[in-house]
Design a protein around this motif. Sequence first.
Motif, PDB file in Angstrom:
ATOM      1  N   ARG A 236       6.157  -5.427   7.301  1.00 16.72           N
ATOM      2  CA  ARG A 236       5.430  -4.574   6.437  1.00 16.72           C
ATOM      3  C   ARG A 236       6.997  -4.196   4.856  1.00 16.72           C
ATOM      4  N   LEU A 237       6.402  -5.334   4.724  1.00 12.19           N
ATOM      5  CA  LEU A 237       8.035  -5.244   3.908  1.00 12.19           C
ATOM      6  C   LEU A 237       7.055  -5.323   2.020  1.00 12.19           C
ATOM      7  N   GLY A 238       7.303  -4.123   1.051  1.00  9.23           N
ATOM      8  CA  GLY A 238       6.813  -4.241  -0.306  1.00  9.23           C
ATOM      9  C   GLY A 238       7.472  -3.450  -0.797  1.00  9.23           C
ATOM     10  N   TRP A 239       7.628  -3.384  -2.074  1.00  5.73           N
ATOM     11  CA  TRP A 239       8.221  -2.864  -2.540  1.00  5.73           C
ATOM     12  C   TRP A 239       8.368  -2.204  -4.337  1.00  5.73           C
ATOM     13  N   LEU A 240       8.635  -1.584  -4.495  1.00  5.65           N
ATOM     14  CA  LEU A 240       7.688  -1.066  -6.148  1.00  5.65           C
ATOM     15  C   LEU A 240       9.571  -1.027  -7.485  1.00  5.65           C
ATOM     16  N   ALA A 241       8.988  -1.390  -8.682  1.00  8.27           N
ATOM     17  CA  ALA A 241      10.034  -1.053  -8.855  1.00  8.27           C
ATOM     18  C   ALA A 241       9.215  -0.071 -10.759  1.00  8.27           C
ATOM     19  N   GLY A 242       9.961   1.010 -10.495  1.00 10.30           N
ATOM     20  CA  GLY A 242       9.205   2.154 -10.759  1.00 10.30           C
ATOM     21  C   GLY A 242       9.674   2.311 -12.429  1.00 10.30           C
ATOM     22  N   ASN A 243      11.323   2.335 -12.833  1.00 13.02           N
ATOM     23  CA  ASN A 243      11.843   2.769 -13.839  1.00 13.02           C
ATOM     24  C   ASN A 243      10.133   3.406 -14.832  1.00 13.02           C
TER      25      ASN A 243
ATOM     26  N   ILE B  95      -0.519   1.436 -12.138  1.00 16.08           N
ATOM     27  CA  ILE B  95       0.489   0.517 -11.350  1.00 16.08           C
ATOM     28  C   ILE B  95       0.208  -0.226 -10.943  1.00 16.08           C
ATOM     29  N   GLU B  96       1.004  -1.874 -11.050  1.00 13.59           N
ATOM     30  CA  GLU B  96       0.518  -2.796 -11.169  1.00 13.59           C
ATOM     31  C   GLU B  96       0.494  -3.394  -9.152  1.00 13.59           C
ATOM     32  N   ASP B  97      -0.989  -3.930  -9.290  1.00 14.54           N
ATOM     33  CA  ASP B  97      -0.677  -4.208  -7.437  1.00 14.54           C
ATOM     34  C   ASP B  97      -0.402  -6.078  -7.402  1.00 14.54           C
ATOM     35  N   ASP B  98       0.644  -6.211  -7.262  1.00 16.42           N
ATOM     36  CA  ASP B  98       0.488  -7.872  -7.749  1.00 16.42           C
ATOM     37  C   ASP B  98       1.030  -8.454  -7.077  1.00 16.42           C
TER      38      ASP B  98
ATOM     39  N   VAL C 194       4.578   0.988 -16.759  1.00 14.38           N
ATOM     40  CA  VAL C 194       4.412  -0.041 -16.314  1.00 14.38           C
ATOM     41  C   VAL C 194       5.008   0.014 -14.593  1.00 14.38           C
ATOM     42  N   ILE C 195       4.503   0.420 -13.465  1.00 14.49           N
ATOM     43  CA  ILE C 195       5.242   0.226 -12.252  1.00 14.49           C
ATOM     44  C   ILE C 195       4.910  -0.580 -11.404  1.00 14.49           C
ATOM     45  N   SER C 196       5.462  -1.515 -10.815  1.00 13.76           N
ATOM     46  CA  SER C 196       5.715  -3.001 -10.395  1.00 13.76           C
ATOM     47  C   SER C 196       5.214  -2.879  -8.946  1.00 13.76           C
TER      48      SER C 196
ATOM     49  N   MET D 180       0.867  -0.684   0.009  1.00 15.01           N
ATOM     50  CA  MET D 180      -0.255   0.052  -0.013  1.00 15.01           C
ATOM     51  C   MET D 180       0.895   1.221   0.085  1.00 15.01           C
ATOM     52  N   GLU D 181       2.193   1.352   0.537  1.00 14.00           N
ATOM     53  CA  GLU D 181       2.618   2.590   0.643  1.00 14.00           C
ATOM     54  C   GLU D 181       3.185   2.232  -0.913  1.00 14.00           C
ATOM     55  N   ALA D 182       3.754   0.815  -1.333  1.00 10.54           N
ATOM     56  CA  ALA D 182       4.392   1.175  -2.779  1.00 10.54           C
ATOM     57  C   ALA D 182       3.409   1.904  -3.339  1.00 10.54           C
ATOM     58  N   ILE D 183       2.084   1.082  -3.689  1.00 11.36           N
ATOM     59  CA  ILE D 183       0.824   2.381  -4.535  1.00 11.36           C
ATOM     60  C   ILE D 183       0.506   4.009  -3.986  1.00 11.36           C
ATOM     61  N   ASN D 184       0.776   3.806  -3.130  1.00 15.08           N
ATOM     62  CA  ASN D 184       0.197   5.149  -2.181  1.00 15.08           C
ATOM     63  C   ASN D 184       1.813   6.023  -3.065  1.00 15.08           C
TER      64      ASN D 184
END
Length: 474
Positions: free
Chosen positions: A318-325, A276-279, A303-305, A176-180
């Motif tokens: 509480r560990l997430g991530w995003l790949a945002g290039n 913005i893909e929530d996978d 695409v931001i994953s 959720m922080e990644a999406i935010n």
Amino acid sequence: MLLYERVATALRTQIAHGTLRAGERLPSIRHLAQGHGVGVATAVQAYLQLEREGLVVARPRSGYFVRASTTLPPAPRPARNRAPGEIKNPALLDATEAGAHGALLPLHSATPAFDLLPQAALKASVSRCLRRAPAAVFDYAPAQGHLALRRLIAQRYAQVGAPVSPEEIVITAGAMEAINLALRVTTSPGDVVLVETPTYHGILQTVAALHLKVLEIPNLPGRGIDVARLDHLLQQNAVRAAVLVPNFNNPLGSLTSDADKQALVSRCARHGVIIIEDDIYGELAWSGQRPSPLRRWDTHGIVISCGSFSKMLAPGLRLGWLAGNPWTDALVRAKFFSTMGGTSLTQLAMSDYLQRHDLERHLRRLRRTLADNGQRLLEAIARFWPADTRVCEPQGGMSLWVQLPERSDSRALFEAALSKGIRISPGVLFSSRGDYVDYVRLSCGLVWDQRLDRAMKELGMLVARLGGSKVKAP
């Protein structure tokens, strides 16, 4: 009659007479062959025939099970032509996600039960980091996250045909922080964001908090995102970004096909829409076959994953991530300006766990348990709930999306269930306008026991009483 047909007929009769019940495990292929005095190949043919007929379901490394086929799929709904607008759903705007309190049974929570997690291995990794690298553990984590963890995440993307550089990964406090962060970097207040309907209420709450307008695209039971409708929506509306869950949508559990994923990425690129893909549920395919993320078909850098370890390993870390290039630099700045960085202990401990343990082995067990629980829930609904209850059979994830009989109100069921010590999620939380009043979401992530079986029976009686239906005999 061929030999395999004779074996299939015997099993079909047992299923019809209730000797073999929905959700029950069938004999292994070897035992079936021995019991009927036939070869292994004949036993395999018999199971394949019953699988084609929809009477049994195969689960990787688990065997064959009687399919809970007595439930109906959700009734189709006509697509609504709504203009983009602000989220106006009091139930959604007032809701917060919280764990069950006291003795409440958390049938609302799409997270794995504590007993389904690799507790001992994770505890050992935390202890090892505290003992061997206390200076690193108690120091600030880099805003982008520790490189060792980013490398391990990048390796998993490479395994599903979606190469990602560790340099474009940003570690976050959950998905959720990644999406935010992704929405904050790519949109401005008043922009239009495309979301699925139904979809996870946390996504809708984030969109509302950022003062964005929402445009809904249907997610269809058993099919996923309605890509056929996508062109119409994008031609009629100026959409800045799309927050989508193509792999096991929460709450439906539906999977968008590879062909539709490819078409979706292509059409969004044509209209200049950032995805913005929530996978977060991608690793939880009940078939055991991990589906590809949208990133696999992204040749335009749109695409931001986003992902997380919360659903597969440890919600509380509480560990997430995003790949945002190509937005990585802006995302790192946004992360730094909001929280400076994450927690070193959790990142280092997760890296230690992933390097020392076979994650796939754990995931195989977890997927089998979720699939088993899904079948058990379907069986319980078929046994205890009114006959006109409908269910969207998921293909993965942790949710079961249930349509209540006509004239039912999930908000009334929610209150009645609370009084019985059971917490469920009413369907109105999964829509920007308060739709799905006749739906509830149930969790497949609990350990199945007698208490859960009794709770499903209790819910069935509540559904019948509130909707004026006939209560099923136990």
